[in-house]
Design a protein around this motif. Structure first.
Motif, short mmCIF file in Angstrom:
data_model
loop_
_atom_site.label_atom_id
_atom_site.label_comp_id
_atom_site.label_asym_id
_atom_site.label_seq_id
_atom_site.Cartn_x
_atom_site.Cartn_y
_atom_site.Cartn_z
N THR A 37 0.84 -1.20 0.00
CA THR A 37 0.00 0.00 0.00
C THR A 37 0.87 1.25 0.00
O THR A 37 0.61 2.20 -0.74
N PHE A 38 1.91 1.25 0.82
CA PHE A 38 2.83 2.37 0.87
C PHE A 38 3.51 2.58 -0.49
O PHE A 38 3.58 3.70 -1.00
N ALA A 40 2.47 1.63 -3.44
CA ALA A 40 1.49 2.08 -4.43
C ALA A 40 1.28 3.59 -4.32
O ALA A 40 1.18 4.29 -5.34
N GLN A 41 1.23 4.10 -3.10
CA GLN A 41 1.07 5.54 -2.91
C GLN A 41 2.29 6.31 -3.42
O GLN A 41 2.16 7.42 -3.92
N MET A 42 3.46 5.71 -3.29
CA MET A 42 4.69 6.36 -3.75
C MET A 42 4.82 6.28 -5.29
O MET A 42 5.38 7.19 -5.90
N GLN A 44 2.22 6.08 -7.48
CA GLN A 44 1.09 6.72 -8.16
C GLN A 44 1.49 8.04 -8.85
O GLN A 44 1.16 8.22 -10.02
N PRO A 45 2.20 8.95 -8.18
CA PRO A 45 2.56 10.21 -8.87
C PRO A 45 3.49 10.00 -10.07
O PRO A 45 3.48 10.80 -11.00
N SER A 67 -4.60 2.60 -11.96
CA SER A 67 -4.40 2.39 -10.52
C SER A 67 -4.24 0.90 -10.20
O SER A 67 -3.50 0.53 -9.30
N ASP A 71 -1.00 -0.74 -8.43
CA ASP A 71 -1.18 -1.60 -7.26
C ASP A 71 -0.52 -2.96 -7.47
O ASP A 71 0.13 -3.49 -6.56
N ALA A 74 3.23 -2.59 -7.13
CA ALA A 74 3.62 -2.41 -5.73
C ALA A 74 3.55 -3.74 -4.98
O ALA A 74 4.45 -4.05 -4.19
#
Length: 107
Positions: A37-38, A40-42, A44-45, A67, A71, A74
């Protein structure tokens, strides 16, 4: 000068063992899910500014499915060893379980 004593913290295992009764596979999976999850957030941009052109890219479909691709990337990175975040999370989950930690096995 006095002799230096070796601290017990220096000779203990880096990864504590799971207390008796805890499900080590489940703890590891939760830690890897958190790392995925971490990541994926990193990631995404990094993909947000990418533009693709027709006929194989662009449109609403790409925006919808991108997305899922991020995911999946990641999760693959996390399951392949990741960046070490899962190890830290697992260590903290074990510590939160409380109780005595079992001794690590010799490798």
């Amino acid at each position: 000068m006095s002799d230096l004593a070796v601290s017990p913290d220096l000779v203990r295992s880096v990864l504590p063992q799971v207390p008796a009764g805890a499900d080590s596979d489940r703890l590891r999976q939760v830690a890897e899910d958190f790392e995925a999850t971490f990541l994926a957030q990193m990631l995404q941009p990094m993909f947000a500014g990418l533009s693709t052109e027709a006929p194989f890219g662009g449109g609403a479909g790409e925006n919808t499915w991108r997305s899922f691709l991020v995911d999946a990337m990641a999760r693959r990175v996390a399951s392949g060893g990741g960046i070490g975040l899962a190890d830290q999370v697992q260590r903290e989950l074990i510590a939160l379980q409380g109780g005595p930690l079992s001794q690590p096995e010799a490798v």
